[in-house]
Scaffold this motif. Sequence first.
Motif, PDB file in Angstrom:
ATOM      1  N   ALA A 117      -2.095 -30.274   4.596  1.00  0.00           N
ATOM      2  CA  ALA A 117      -1.958 -30.145   3.141  1.00  0.00           C
ATOM      3  C   ALA A 117      -1.315 -31.370   2.506  1.00  0.00           C
ATOM      4  CB  ALA A 117      -1.148 -28.895   2.805  1.00  0.00           C
ATOM      5  N   ASP A 118      -0.492 -32.109   3.263  1.00  0.00           N
ATOM      6  CA  ASP A 118       0.141 -33.320   2.718  1.00  0.00           C
ATOM      7  C   ASP A 118      -0.682 -34.579   2.997  1.00  0.00           C
ATOM      8  OD1 ASP A 118       0.505 -33.622   5.416  1.00  0.00           O
ATOM      9  OD2 ASP A 118       2.694 -33.614   5.358  1.00  0.00           O
ATOM     10  N   MET A 119      -1.865 -34.406   3.577  1.00  0.00           N
ATOM     11  CA  MET A 119      -2.803 -35.502   3.850  1.00  0.00           C
ATOM     12  C   MET A 119      -2.278 -36.507   4.874  1.00  0.00           C
ATOM     13  SD  MET A 119      -5.602 -34.899   2.234  1.00  0.00           S
ATOM     14  CE  MET A 119      -6.463 -36.470   2.376  1.00  0.00           C
ATOM     15  N   THR A 120      -1.295 -36.140   5.689  1.00  0.00           N
ATOM     16  CA  THR A 120      -0.753 -37.070   6.677  1.00  0.00           C
ATOM     17  C   THR A 120      -1.466 -36.981   8.024  1.00  0.00           C
ATOM     18  OG1 THR A 120       0.933 -35.466   7.358  1.00  0.00           O
ATOM     19  CG2 THR A 120       1.527 -37.032   5.605  1.00  0.00           C
ATOM     20  N   ILE A 121      -2.170 -35.879   8.259  1.00  0.00           N
ATOM     21  CA  ILE A 121      -2.818 -35.658   9.556  1.00  0.00           C
ATOM     22  C   ILE A 121      -4.282 -35.289   9.343  1.00  0.00           C
ATOM     23  CG2 ILE A 121      -2.823 -34.293  11.680  1.00  0.00           C
ATOM     24  CD1 ILE A 121       0.149 -33.741  11.202  1.00  0.00           C
ATOM     25  N   LEU A 122      -5.189 -35.982  10.027  1.00  0.00           N
ATOM     26  CA  LEU A 122      -6.590 -35.585  10.054  1.00  0.00           C
ATOM     27  C   LEU A 122      -6.740 -34.535  11.155  1.00  0.00           C
ATOM     28  CD1 LEU A 122      -9.553 -35.862   9.214  1.00  0.00           C
ATOM     29  CD2 LEU A 122      -9.744 -37.782  10.829  1.00  0.00           C
ATOM     30  N   VAL A 123      -6.911 -33.289  10.768  1.00  0.00           N
ATOM     31  CA  VAL A 123      -6.924 -32.176  11.720  1.00  0.00           C
ATOM     32  C   VAL A 123      -8.257 -32.081  12.455  1.00  0.00           C
ATOM     33  CG1 VAL A 123      -6.705 -29.664  11.948  1.00  0.00           C
ATOM     34  CG2 VAL A 123      -5.288 -30.892  10.291  1.00  0.00           C
ATOM     35  N   GLU A 124      -9.349 -32.333  11.742  1.00  0.00           N
ATOM     36  CA  GLU A 124     -10.666 -32.111  12.340  1.00  0.00           C
ATOM     37  C   GLU A 124     -11.735 -32.860  11.554  1.00  0.00           C
ATOM     38  OE1 GLU A 124     -13.682 -28.323  13.324  1.00  0.00           O
ATOM     39  OE2 GLU A 124     -11.749 -27.987  12.354  1.00  0.00           O
ATOM     40  N   GLU A 125     -12.747 -33.340  12.271  1.00  0.00           N
ATOM     41  CA  GLU A 125     -13.959 -33.883  11.670  1.00  0.00           C
ATOM     42  C   GLU A 125     -15.151 -33.147  12.265  1.00  0.00           C
ATOM     43  OE1 GLU A 125     -13.984 -38.377  10.567  1.00  0.00           O
ATOM     44  OE2 GLU A 125     -12.931 -38.218  12.492  1.00  0.00           O
ATOM     45  N   ASP A 126     -16.147 -32.865  11.434  1.00  0.00           N
ATOM     46  CA  ASP A 126     -17.299 -32.119  11.937  1.00  0.00           C
ATOM     47  C   ASP A 126     -18.499 -32.400  11.037  1.00  0.00           C
ATOM     48  OD1 ASP A 126     -18.816 -30.442  13.484  1.00  0.00           O
ATOM     49  OD2 ASP A 126     -17.574 -28.666  13.174  1.00  0.00           O
ATOM     50  N   THR A 127     -19.678 -32.051  11.510  1.00  0.00           N
ATOM     51  CA  THR A 127     -20.894 -32.120  10.705  1.00  0.00           C
ATOM     52  C   THR A 127     -21.599 -30.778  10.775  1.00  0.00           C
ATOM     53  OG1 THR A 127     -22.200 -32.978  12.561  1.00  0.00           O
ATOM     54  CG2 THR A 127     -21.216 -34.598  11.061  1.00  0.00           C
ATOM     55  N   VAL A 128     -22.229 -30.398   9.674  1.00  0.00           N
ATOM     56  CA  VAL A 128     -22.980 -29.146   9.603  1.00  0.00           C
ATOM     57  C   VAL A 128     -24.355 -29.452   9.044  1.00  0.00           C
ATOM     58  CG1 VAL A 128     -23.032 -26.799   8.701  1.00  0.00           C
ATOM     59  CG2 VAL A 128     -20.834 -27.894   9.160  1.00  0.00           C
ATOM     60  N   SER A 129     -25.396 -29.014   9.730  1.00  0.00           N
ATOM     61  CA  SER A 129     -26.770 -29.259   9.281  1.00  0.00           C
ATOM     62  C   SER A 129     -27.381 -27.982   8.723  1.00  0.00           C
ATOM     63  CB  SER A 129     -27.629 -29.783  10.441  1.00  0.00           C
ATOM     64  OG  SER A 129     -27.131 -31.018  10.909  1.00  0.00           O
ATOM     65  N   TYR A 130     -28.182 -28.141   7.669  1.00  0.00           N
ATOM     66  CA  TYR A 130     -28.864 -27.017   7.022  1.00  0.00           C
ATOM     67  C   TYR A 130     -30.341 -27.339   6.868  1.00  0.00           C
ATOM     68  CZ  TYR A 130     -24.135 -25.563   5.600  1.00  0.00           C
ATOM     69  OH  TYR A 130     -22.814 -25.188   5.595  1.00  0.00           O
ATOM     70  N   PRO A 131     -31.216 -26.327   6.920  1.00  0.00           N
ATOM     71  CA  PRO A 131     -32.653 -26.578   6.727  1.00  0.00           C
ATOM     72  C   PRO A 131     -33.012 -26.822   5.265  1.00  0.00           C
ATOM     73  CG  PRO A 131     -32.248 -24.236   7.026  1.00  0.00           C
ATOM     74  CD  PRO A 131     -30.941 -24.921   7.254  1.00  0.00           C
ATOM     75  N   GLU A 132     -32.102 -26.549   4.347  1.00  0.00           N
ATOM     76  CA  GLU A 132     -32.355 -26.742   2.926  1.00  0.00           C
ATOM     77  C   GLU A 132     -31.066 -27.168   2.236  1.00  0.00           C
ATOM     78  OE1 GLU A 132     -31.848 -22.043   1.722  1.00  0.00           O
ATOM     79  OE2 GLU A 132     -33.855 -22.899   1.954  1.00  0.00           O
ATOM     80  N   LEU A 133     -31.196 -27.596   0.983  1.00  0.00           N
ATOM     81  CA  LEU A 133     -30.024 -28.043   0.250  1.00  0.00           C
ATOM     82  C   LEU A 133     -29.027 -26.899   0.083  1.00  0.00           C
ATOM     83  CD1 LEU A 133     -31.684 -30.258  -2.517  1.00  0.00           C
ATOM     84  CD2 LEU A 133     -30.351 -31.036  -0.557  1.00  0.00           C
ATOM     85  N   THR A 134     -27.774 -27.176   0.381  1.00  0.00           N
ATOM     86  CA  THR A 134     -26.709 -26.178   0.298  1.00  0.00           C
ATOM     87  C   THR A 134     -25.495 -26.810  -0.372  1.00  0.00           C
ATOM     88  OG1 THR A 134     -27.483 -25.160   2.352  1.00  0.00           O
ATOM     89  CG2 THR A 134     -25.253 -24.612   1.639  1.00  0.00           C
ATOM     90  N   HIS A 135     -24.863 -26.071  -1.261  1.00  0.00           N
ATOM     91  CA  HIS A 135     -23.717 -26.622  -1.975  1.00  0.00           C
ATOM     92  C   HIS A 135     -22.545 -26.814  -1.016  1.00  0.00           C
ATOM     93  CE1 HIS A 135     -20.709 -27.264  -5.098  1.00  0.00           C
ATOM     94  NE2 HIS A 135     -21.713 -27.399  -5.958  1.00  0.00           N
ATOM     95  N   PRO A 136     -21.831 -27.936  -1.113  1.00  0.00           N
ATOM     96  CA  PRO A 136     -20.732 -28.200  -0.170  1.00  0.00           C
ATOM     97  C   PRO A 136     -19.591 -27.192  -0.241  1.00  0.00           C
ATOM     98  CG  PRO A 136     -20.751 -29.814  -1.974  1.00  0.00           C
ATOM     99  CD  PRO A 136     -22.031 -29.054  -2.051  1.00  0.00           C
TER     100      PRO A 136
END
Length: 294
Positions: free
Chosen positions: A103-122
Amino acid sequence: MIEKLRDVLENFVSFRGNDSFTLYDNDVDLDNCTFTPMVPNLGDVWYVDGGQGEIFSTPVLCASMIKIAAVQYSKTLEKVNTESYIIIVHVKRYTHFVKVYSADMTILVEEDTVSYPELTHPSLTAGSFRRYYELRMCAKLEGTVCYDGSFDTFNDKDAKLMGTLGANVCAIAKSSSHVTEQGQNPAYVLSRNGPSCAWLCSLSIIDHYVKLHARARHVFRFTGNSELVPLLLPLCADPILLGYPVGLVTADKYARVSKRDMLNLGLQLRIRSKVLNQYLQTEDVHSILDSISY
């Protein structure tokens, strides 16, 4: 006009017998379900819920804060644990790139990617990560855990974590996506058919519907080990929402993300970044129209 609209709508929701719905490819006859009376049993229970607030949201980029709360009750509130994160989702065609920070932006907890077959709102992706962190909180807690939601899996990430949850974790959903053959909510049908006491109606080993107080007007979907239900009953007598665990009400309170705080954070970002302010101005048209009084 009101009377006509009332008549049309009442026709859709009028109670009908001989109803069923499909659960895991099995037909469930709601008129022949078995109701098991429940008796309260006092114990320590953790209640878990999550909240989410959008700092800003566009079809290409969104930033959200999520807050996960776990509260432990016996007769009274014993412990409170909270975790907060910032989730940033960036869309490139059909792939969402996700970064989760403390919450204080000091630690990057996780990075990931998610794929969808169609446009999806973030923002939907941010919501799915909130649910994942709710379930992760459930997995970390020792003792009986009651989660505000269900164990339905919507992606591989959830399914993998769900497999680590033990028989000590259950879930209560305030609403259900189950629909009967005659277009009813099973909770409504079972509430009409059930006895005038606290009860459990089991549809499979882990899928149930429950009424958690004799005078409750609400029936909820319960997922998990049915032996945990009696542990929830002592906290279901609050007249504000009779038949709903006070622990989940408290968890919801601690998990709330203030809309005012998120608006202020978004404003501060605009003030400190001309680039971000210029980018977000392209998304302001809807909010301007929404603010017009007609």
